[in-house]
Write a protein that holds these residues in place. Structure first.
Motif, PDB file in Angstrom:
ATOM      1  N   GLU A  63      -5.301   2.738   6.809  1.00  0.00           N
ATOM      2  CA  GLU A  63      -6.533   1.961   6.856  1.00  0.00           C
ATOM      3  C   GLU A  63      -6.371   0.534   6.327  1.00  0.00           C
ATOM      4  O   GLU A  63      -6.743  -0.429   7.008  1.00  0.00           O
ATOM      5  CB  GLU A  63      -7.649   2.698   6.115  1.00  0.00           C
ATOM      6  CG  GLU A  63      -8.999   1.978   6.114  1.00  0.00           C
ATOM      7  CD  GLU A  63      -9.600   1.784   7.500  1.00  0.00           C
ATOM      8  OE1 GLU A  63     -10.568   1.023   7.616  1.00  0.00           O
ATOM      9  OE2 GLU A  63      -9.083   2.375   8.474  1.00  0.00           O
ATOM     10  N   PRO A  64      -5.824   0.328   5.116  1.00  0.00           N
ATOM     11  CA  PRO A  64      -5.663  -1.049   4.664  1.00  0.00           C
ATOM     12  C   PRO A  64      -4.688  -1.853   5.526  1.00  0.00           C
ATOM     13  O   PRO A  64      -4.881  -3.058   5.724  1.00  0.00           O
ATOM     14  CB  PRO A  64      -5.160  -0.907   3.224  1.00  0.00           C
ATOM     15  CG  PRO A  64      -4.608   0.465   3.124  1.00  0.00           C
ATOM     16  CD  PRO A  64      -5.410   1.288   4.066  1.00  0.00           C
ATOM     17  N   VAL A 107      -6.602  -3.057   8.513  1.00  0.00           N
ATOM     18  CA  VAL A 107      -7.479  -4.175   8.160  1.00  0.00           C
ATOM     19  C   VAL A 107      -6.661  -5.461   8.024  1.00  0.00           C
ATOM     20  O   VAL A 107      -7.054  -6.519   8.524  1.00  0.00           O
ATOM     21  CB  VAL A 107      -8.236  -3.867   6.851  1.00  0.00           C
ATOM     22  CG1 VAL A 107      -9.015  -5.093   6.381  1.00  0.00           C
ATOM     23  CG2 VAL A 107      -9.184  -2.686   7.051  1.00  0.00           C
ATOM     24  N   TYR A 111       0.830  -1.201   0.000  1.00  0.00           N
ATOM     25  CA  TYR A 111       0.000   0.000   0.000  1.00  0.00           C
ATOM     26  C   TYR A 111       0.871   1.261   0.000  1.00  0.00           C
ATOM     27  O   TYR A 111       1.844   1.361   0.735  1.00  0.00           O
ATOM     28  CB  TYR A 111      -0.906   0.034   1.241  1.00  0.00           C
ATOM     29  CG  TYR A 111      -1.571  -1.276   1.551  1.00  0.00           C
ATOM     30  CD1 TYR A 111      -2.352  -1.941   0.593  1.00  0.00           C
ATOM     31  CD2 TYR A 111      -1.433  -1.870   2.812  1.00  0.00           C
ATOM     32  CE1 TYR A 111      -2.967  -3.152   0.881  1.00  0.00           C
ATOM     33  CE2 TYR A 111      -2.040  -3.079   3.104  1.00  0.00           C
ATOM     34  CZ  TYR A 111      -2.798  -3.715   2.137  1.00  0.00           C
ATOM     35  OH  TYR A 111      -3.394  -4.919   2.433  1.00  0.00           O
ATOM     36  N   VAL A 161      -8.285  -1.546   0.653  1.00  0.00           N
ATOM     37  CA  VAL A 161      -9.022  -2.032   1.824  1.00  0.00           C
ATOM     38  C   VAL A 161      -9.780  -3.310   1.503  1.00  0.00           C
ATOM     39  O   VAL A 161      -9.755  -4.275   2.280  1.00  0.00           O
ATOM     40  CB  VAL A 161      -9.991  -0.951   2.346  1.00  0.00           C
ATOM     41  CG1 VAL A 161     -10.886  -1.520   3.445  1.00  0.00           C
ATOM     42  CG2 VAL A 161      -9.215   0.246   2.884  1.00  0.00           C
TER      43      VAL A 161
END
Length: 307
Positions: free
Chosen positions: A214-215, A218, A155, A188
Motif C-alpha cells: 500500500e505505501p 501511494v 517500508y 502511507v
C-alpha cells in the motif's frame, strides 16, 4: 505475472550458469505445472538436459516444445539454445566439485554442531544464490535513484522491518535523508508526501504483504521512484516498483522459518545498495561517515571502574 515482470526477465544478458538453480527456486511457485516440470528437470539434471533437443526435453517432461521455450525465456534466456549453454556450464561446475549437494533439513534431535553446520551451509547457499541471480542493471538503476533522491522512505513489516531499519540507518550515516516506517498507517501518510525526485523502498519476501504494498503504491502514484526487494518478483509488489531486486528463496523448514532465510538475502541486497550509493556519493559520503564515527567514538571507550 504482469507483462512488466515478464519483460524484466527477458531483457539484458542471460543469467550466468550459477544463477540457474536460484532462478528456478525463485520463479517455480509462479509457474504453471507444466513449466514447473521443465524447470525442475533442468535444475535437477543439467548435464542430462543439456544433451537434449527442445523436442527431447519436451518429451522427457511430458510437455510441449512451446512450454520448454516459454520456460527458458521466463528463466531469463532468449531461447532454448541459450538455456542449453547455461546447463552445460552448470554441469561442468558441478562435475568440478564447485556445486555442493544440498544438506538435509534440521531435525529436532540434531546435535548443536550439526545445526551450526547446516545453518552455515544454508546461509552460504542463500547468499550465493542471491548474488548469482541479482540483476546488475536493476541494481545499478536502484543505486542511482537512491543516491540522487531528495528523501527516501523504507517500508517493511516483521523481519523485513528490521532489514528496512538497517538500510535507513546506513543511508543516514552517509548523509542521506532516509526513514524506515514500521507503522503501516504512518508509512502511507508519509508516502503521500513523496514527489518526483524522492524514492521509496519496499522490502517483502513474499511480494504480497499488503502493509508494504500500500505505501509503495501511494509513493508510485505520487511520482517517487520505487524499488522492491523481494523473493517473489512476480508478486503484486512488482506492479508498483520501477526497479525490482530479487532475493533468493531459500528452503524453509519447521525449525527454520522463511523469516530467517529471507533476512540473509535481504541484508546482502541492502549492503550492495549501500556500498554502491557510497561509491556514487563518495565526496559527501566519506566525510559524513567519518563524522558519524567520531560522534559515536566516546561511546565505545571502555569506562574505568571507580575505586
Amino acid at each position: 505475472m504482469t507483462n512488466e515482470v515478464k519483460e524484466s526477465f527477458t531483457h539484458g544478458s542471460p543469467p550466468a550458469p550459477a544463477a540457474l538453480v536460484a532462478k528456478v527456486r525463485t520463479l517455480a511457485p509462479s509457474m504453471t505445472r507444466s513449466m514447473q516440470r521443465v524447470a525442475e528437470a533442468v535444475a535437477g539434471d543439467p548435464a542430462g538436459c543439456a544433451a537434449l533437443t527442445v523436442t527431447g526435453l519436451a518429451e522427457l517432461t511430458g510437455t510441449s516444445e512451446a512450454t520448454v521455450v516459454r520456460t527458458a525465456r521466463l528463466l531469463g534466456y532468449p531461447g532454448y539454445r541459450d538455456l542449453r549453454l547455461a546447463l552445460a556450464g552448470l554441469a561442468a561446475q558441478q562435475q568440478s566439485g564447485r556445486a555442493p549437494s544440498v544438506t538435509a533439513d534440521i531435525a529436532v534431535d540434531d546435535p548443536l554442531a550439526d545445526v551450526v553446520a547446516k545453518l552455515a551451509y544454508d546461509e552460504q547457499q542463500t547468499l550465493a544464490d542471491t548474488a548469482a541471480a541479482l540483476d546488475m542493471v536493476q541494481l545499478g538503476a536502484a543505486v542511482g535513484a537512491l543516491a540522487g533522491a531528495r528523501r527516501i522512505d523504507v517500508y517493511g513489516v516483521g523481519a523485513s522491518c528490521l532489514v528496512g531499519q538497517d538500510l535507513a540507518q546506513k543511508l543516514l550515516r552517509i548523509g542521506l535523508i532516509a526513514h524506515a516506517h514500521t507503522d503501516p498507517h504512518l508509512a502511507v501518510t508519509n508516502a503521500v508526501q513523496l514527489r518526483s525526485g524522492d524514492a521509496a523502498v519496499a522490502i517483502t519476501h513474499s511480494g504480497s504483504t499488503g502493509d508494504v504494498i500500500e505505501p509503495l503504491r501511494v509513493a508510485f502514484d505520487h511520482g517517487a521512484t520505487t524499488i522492491a526487494i523481494t523473493g517473489r518478483p512476480d508478486g503484486p509488489i512488482s506492479q508498483y516498483a520501477d526497479h525490482v531486486l530479487t532475493t533468493s528463496t531459500a528452503r524453509e523448514s519447521e525449525l527454520r522459518p522463511a523469516a530467517m532465510s529471507s533476512r540473509t538475502s535481504q541484508l546482502l541486497v541492502v549492503d550492495c545498495l549501500f556500498v554502491g550509493i557510497a561509491q556514487r556519493t563518495y565526496e559527501t559520503a566519506a566525510p559524513a561517515l567519518a563524522a558519524s564515527y567520531e560522534a559515536l567514538a566516546h561511546r565505545h571507550t571502555p569506562r574505568t571502574r571507580a575505586r
